[in-house]
Enzyme design. Structure first.
Site, mmCIF file in Angstrom:
data_model
loop_
_atom_site.group_PDB
_atom_site.id
_atom_site.type_symbol
_atom_site.label_atom_id
_atom_site.label_comp_id
_atom_site.label_asym_id
_atom_site.label_seq_id
_atom_site.Cartn_x
_atom_site.Cartn_y
_atom_site.Cartn_z
ATOM 1 N N ARG A 34 0.874 -1.084 -0.136
ATOM 2 C CA ARG A 34 -0.035 -0.009 0.104
ATOM 3 C C ARG A 34 0.805 1.428 0.056
ATOM 4 O O ARG A 34 0.334 2.105 -0.751
ATOM 5 C CB ARG A 34 -0.938 0.202 1.254
ATOM 6 C CG ARG A 34 -1.938 -1.140 1.002
ATOM 7 C CD ARG A 34 -2.849 -0.953 2.380
ATOM 8 N NE ARG A 34 -3.990 -1.964 2.397
ATOM 9 C CZ ARG A 34 -4.940 -2.086 3.176
ATOM 10 N NH1 ARG A 34 -5.095 -1.056 4.148
ATOM 11 N NH2 ARG A 34 -5.759 -2.962 2.948
ATOM 12 N N ASP A 47 -3.640 4.025 4.878
ATOM 13 C CA ASP A 47 -2.813 3.741 3.887
ATOM 14 C C ASP A 47 -3.406 3.431 2.582
ATOM 15 O O ASP A 47 -2.661 3.140 1.759
ATOM 16 C CB ASP A 47 -1.811 2.572 4.205
ATOM 17 C CG ASP A 47 -2.575 1.465 4.911
ATOM 18 O OD1 ASP A 47 -3.783 1.380 4.865
ATOM 19 O OD2 ASP A 47 -1.693 0.581 5.547
ATOM 20 N N ASP A 48 -4.754 3.468 2.441
ATOM 21 C CA ASP A 48 -5.492 3.198 1.137
ATOM 22 C C ASP A 48 -6.216 4.497 0.729
ATOM 23 O O ASP A 48 -7.073 4.501 -0.035
ATOM 24 C CB ASP A 48 -6.448 2.059 1.172
ATOM 25 C CG ASP A 48 -7.441 2.307 2.085
ATOM 26 O OD1 ASP A 48 -7.588 3.196 2.976
ATOM 27 O OD2 ASP A 48 -8.504 1.310 2.046
ATOM 28 N N ASP A 66 -11.409 6.273 15.784
ATOM 29 C CA ASP A 66 -12.014 7.356 14.941
ATOM 30 C C ASP A 66 -13.401 8.054 15.750
ATOM 31 O O ASP A 66 -13.457 9.089 16.105
ATOM 32 C CB ASP A 66 -12.391 7.354 13.739
ATOM 33 C CG ASP A 66 -13.170 6.079 13.348
ATOM 34 O OD1 ASP A 66 -13.067 5.166 14.564
ATOM 35 O OD2 ASP A 66 -13.463 5.503 12.231
ATOM 36 N N HIS A 86 -13.010 3.244 1.674
ATOM 37 C CA HIS A 86 -13.572 1.906 0.892
ATOM 38 C C HIS A 86 -15.013 1.518 1.339
ATOM 39 O O HIS A 86 -15.517 0.747 0.426
ATOM 40 C CB HIS A 86 -12.296 0.814 1.055
ATOM 41 C CG HIS A 86 -12.278 0.439 2.351
ATOM 42 N ND1 HIS A 86 -11.845 0.988 3.260
ATOM 43 C CD2 HIS A 86 -12.926 -0.913 2.612
ATOM 44 C CE1 HIS A 86 -12.297 0.187 4.217
ATOM 45 N NE2 HIS A 86 -12.413 -0.992 3.869
#
Ligand SMILES: *[C@@H]1O[C@H](CO)[C@@H](O)[C@H](O)[C@H]1NC(C)=O
Ligand SMILES: *[C@@H]1O[C@H](CO)[C@@H](O)[C@H](O)[C@H]1NC(C)=O
Ligand SMILES: *[C@@H]1O[C@H](CO)[C@@H](O)[C@H](O)[C@H]1NC(C)=O
Length: 356
Positions: free
Chosen positions: A102, A175-176, A264, A288
């Protein structure tokens, strides 16, 4: 969750927690709770004012600043601030096993445009990556396990490093995520870093409801919005400093433990429930977990963050054609990058027929 082993790094537990909201309220399912030493949240839930929803069908750059200001939640005393990328601290959360699969793509693309401002928070050494790319790689020494504790441990280090950095804005991404730096700067510069600003995409269409044990009152239910970490979010320095009692020097981990929620959600709890600052909802951040194919191609480059489906759903990518085929660029990040920075040396100079 038979597919969870792959995409689990990005999965916000809150989503499942919220869908099983009832379970949350059943104290018997919880680990033994300790009385909260924190101030009790005073906020009763109020829906966010309508003007906090930015209409992403406009190109921010095409809308005069004055008009853009009217969308901001600071009626009457709207402040703007010219910003440079130097003013932004971008934290990328990753784990050692995703460095090759990634991080390399991010470093090749958007990170290359903000190398000094981007800090990669991971859980293992990688001398090779450091030597090859010269990125700011921070080994948090947190566990590589995908547990609430490990995730909160990383967030805690991110927070401390941001405070230390003296920068004006803290932005966290995964990381995406592809970060569209021009859009990020446009969005942030319509606020002022000294104001209380918490920007992100709500992962639910309603506030999360959690309960916590408080010293005198037994179980108290709290409702608050939070920005889904998988889409990225930003916090102004002014607000971040106010979070310090619950976030700095390891306090973040104990705050998260006290309400037993992931990183989060804990950010949302501190900001909305404890500090009574409203999150500013924006649809410019993408994770995603949404259907990325539904994002209209003509506004892809105006977004602040993008993502891709990963192993569990390879086809869930944004629709941008040209430049690279789906085989050459399965995440579409290289294509997006070449549309934004066509002079990059590895970008094809001849545009292919779009969509093929
Ligand atoms: C907010 O916007 C929605 C949809 O545009 C509308 O139905 C609603 O009445 C608005 N609420 C307020 C308080 O203006
Ligand atoms: C944005 O605004 C336009 C025109 O004002 C409207 O047609 C569109 O539905 C709005 N989109 C969203 C997501 O609110
Ligand atoms: C992690 O451990 C190393 C070696 O002990 C140390 O140099 C480094 O500062 C630690 N990282 C953090 C973020 O504390």
């Amino acid at each position: 969750m038979h597919r969870a082993s792959v995409g689990i790094n990005k999965f916000c537990f809150c989503l499942s927690l919220a869908f099983s909201g009832l379970l949350l309220l059943l104290p018997c399912l919880w680990p033994p709770a300790q009385p909260l030493a924190l101030p009790q949240p005073k906020a009763q839930f109020r829906p966010p004012p309508n003007e906090t929803y930015r209409n992403f069908s406009h190109t921010p750059s095409e809308v005069p600043l004055k008009r853009r200001g009217t969308w901001a939640p600071f009626k009457g005393h709207i402040k703007h601030e010219p910003l440079d990328i130097e003013d932004v601290f971008i934290a990328v959360k990753t784990t050692r096993k995703f460095h090759r699969s990634r991080l390399d793509l991010l470093i090749q693309t958007w990170v290359s445009q903000a190398k000094r401002q981007t800090y990669i928070f991971t859980d293992g050494e990688d001398k090779d990556l450091l030597l090859r790319t010269g990125t700011n790689l921070i080994n948090t020494n947190c566990s590589a396990a995908h547990t609430r504790q490990a995730l909160c441990c990383k967030m805690s280090v991110e927070y401390d490093k941001f405070i230390e950095s003296q920068k004006k804005w803290f932005c966290h991404v995964d990381d995406d995520n592809y970060v569209l730096l021009p859009s990020l700067l446009r969005l942030l510069s319509s606020y002022h870093h000294s104001q209380d600003v918490y920007l992100g995409r709500p992962s639910l269409d309603h506030p999360i409801e959690a309960s916590e044990k408080v010293k005198s009152n037994g179980l108290v239910s709290v409702q608050f919005w939070f920005a889904t970490g998988g889409a990225g979010f930003c916090i102004s320095r002014g607000l971040a400093l106010k979070m310090s009692p619950w976030a700095s020097l390891g306090n973040f981990i104990s705050t998260a433990e006290k309400i037993r929620l992931p990183d989060d959600c804990t950010i949302g709890y501190i900001i909305e429930a404890l500090l009574e600052v409203k999150m500013t909802h924006t649809l410019l951040f993408h994770s995603h977990l949404e259907n990325l194919r539904k994002l209209p191609p003509e506004i892809v480059l105006e977004q602040v963050t993008l993502s891709y489906g990963g192993f569990e759903n390879r086809r869930n990518v944004v629709s941008v054609g040209g430049r690279f085929s789906l085989i050459e660029d399965p995440t579409r990040f290289k294509t997006v990058h070449c549309l934004l920075y066509p002079d990059t040396d590895w970008c094809p100079k001849v545009k292919l027929e779009s969509g093929h």
